[in-house]
Motif scaffolding. Structure first.
Motif, PDB file in Angstrom:
ATOM      1  N   UNK A   1       5.187   2.704   4.011  1.00 41.23           N
ATOM      2  CA  UNK A   1       4.323   2.125   3.001  1.00 41.23           C
ATOM      3  C   UNK A   1       5.027   1.988   1.657  1.00 41.23           C
ATOM      4  N   UNK A   2       6.122   2.677   1.490  1.00 42.51           N
ATOM      5  CA  UNK A   2       6.841   2.618   0.225  1.00 42.51           C
ATOM      6  C   UNK A   2       8.096   1.783   0.378  1.00 42.51           C
ATOM      7  N   UNK A   3       8.538   1.197  -0.728  1.00 41.38           N
ATOM      8  CA  UNK A   3       9.747   0.387  -0.646  1.00 41.38           C
ATOM      9  C   UNK A   3      10.972   1.270  -0.423  1.00 41.38           C
ATOM     10  N   UNK A   4      12.069   0.683  -0.007  1.00 44.09           N
ATOM     11  CA  UNK A   4      13.261   1.436   0.365  1.00 44.09           C
ATOM     12  C   UNK A   4      13.815   2.259  -0.791  1.00 44.09           C
ATOM     13  N   UNK A   5      13.741   1.781  -2.013  1.00 44.61           N
ATOM     14  CA  UNK A   5      14.226   2.528  -3.172  1.00 44.61           C
ATOM     15  C   UNK A   5      13.429   3.817  -3.348  1.00 44.61           C
ATOM     16  N   UNK A   6      12.116   3.701  -3.242  1.00 43.54           N
ATOM     17  CA  UNK A   6      11.259   4.872  -3.376  1.00 43.54           C
ATOM     18  C   UNK A   6      11.492   5.838  -2.233  1.00 43.54           C
ATOM     19  N   UNK A   7      11.618   5.340  -1.021  1.00 45.49           N
ATOM     20  CA  UNK A   7      11.805   6.198   0.142  1.00 45.49           C
ATOM     21  C   UNK A   7      13.065   7.045   0.019  1.00 45.49           C
ATOM     22  N   UNK A  14       4.779  16.865  -1.894  1.00 50.05           N
ATOM     23  CA  UNK A  14       3.470  17.350  -1.474  1.00 50.05           C
ATOM     24  C   UNK A  14       2.542  16.157  -1.572  1.00 50.05           C
ATOM     25  N   UNK A  15       1.873  15.849  -0.473  1.00 46.65           N
ATOM     26  CA  UNK A  15       0.996  14.683  -0.429  1.00 46.65           C
ATOM     27  C   UNK A  15      -0.443  15.142  -0.236  1.00 46.65           C
ATOM     28  N   UNK A  16      -1.343  14.628  -1.077  1.00 50.74           N
ATOM     29  CA  UNK A  16      -2.769  14.921  -0.976  1.00 50.74           C
ATOM     30  C   UNK A  16      -3.433  13.762  -0.242  1.00 50.74           C
ATOM     31  N   UNK A  17      -3.935  14.032   0.941  1.00 45.77           N
ATOM     32  CA  UNK A  17      -4.470  12.999   1.825  1.00 45.77           C
ATOM     33  C   UNK A  17      -5.991  12.943   1.711  1.00 45.77           C
ATOM     34  N   UNK A  34       1.775   1.121  -3.167  1.00 49.20           N
ATOM     35  CA  UNK A  34       2.789   2.100  -3.546  1.00 49.20           C
ATOM     36  C   UNK A  34       2.285   3.003  -4.674  1.00 49.20           C
ATOM     37  N   UNK A  35       1.617   2.437  -5.664  1.00 52.62           N
ATOM     38  CA  UNK A  35       1.067   3.232  -6.768  1.00 52.62           C
ATOM     39  C   UNK A  35       0.035   4.221  -6.243  1.00 52.62           C
ATOM     40  N   UNK A  36      -0.789   3.781  -5.304  1.00 49.51           N
ATOM     41  CA  UNK A  36      -1.796   4.663  -4.710  1.00 49.51           C
ATOM     42  C   UNK A  36      -1.126   5.857  -4.032  1.00 49.51           C
ATOM     43  N   UNK A  37      -0.146   5.585  -3.183  1.00 47.17           N
ATOM     44  CA  UNK A  37       0.541   6.654  -2.455  1.00 47.17           C
ATOM     45  C   UNK A  37       1.237   7.600  -3.422  1.00 47.17           C
ATOM     46  N   UNK A  38       1.988   7.050  -4.375  1.00 47.41           N
ATOM     47  CA  UNK A  38       2.722   7.890  -5.328  1.00 47.41           C
ATOM     48  C   UNK A  38       1.794   8.718  -6.206  1.00 47.41           C
TER      49      UNK A  38
END
Length: 122
Positions: A1-7, A14-17, A34-38
């Protein structure tokens, strides 16, 4: 879901789901995914036993620039990040660099600005 640079830069997080019904009730434009995930992550891997050590009122940066997560630590039974209660700790704790915790809703930041757009966000 994230671009290669971010990955490439996000190896330990730590991810809050949010719960599935919460995610399905919001509309996220592809350019904002990407903004949502980050904005639902902290850039260090934290088990719940690590998170619970943060005192109430602690502010930590999210993975999205200019977004801060405020911690409300009322113990294991009511640990809150911004407006979302951590209700399922250590969801994906077996991964070495990624720790996940279920939250009861999408994390809210109030008014946020993206370039020239100002929107109520998540």
């Amino acid at each position: 879901m994230l671009n290669i640079t971010t990955q490439l830069t996000l190896k330990e997080i730590t991810f809050f789901i949010p719960q599935d019904p919460q995610i399905s009730n919001i509309s996220i434009a592809v350019d904002r995914l990407e903004a949502f995930v980050l904005s639902h992550m902290i850039l260090m891997p934290l088990q719940f036993s690590d998170l619970i050590r943060f005192p109430t009122g602690s502010i930590v940066p999210s993975g999205y620039h200019n977004r801060m997560i405020r911690i409300h630590n009322n113990g294991r039974g009511h640990f809150v990040v911004n407006n979302a209660v951590v209700n399922v700790p250590n969801v994906c704790s077996s991964s070495l660099g990624i720790k996940c915790h279920g939250v009861n809703k999408v994390i809210n930041y109030g008014r946020a600005t993206y370039g020239n757009l100002s929107n109520e966000l998540f």
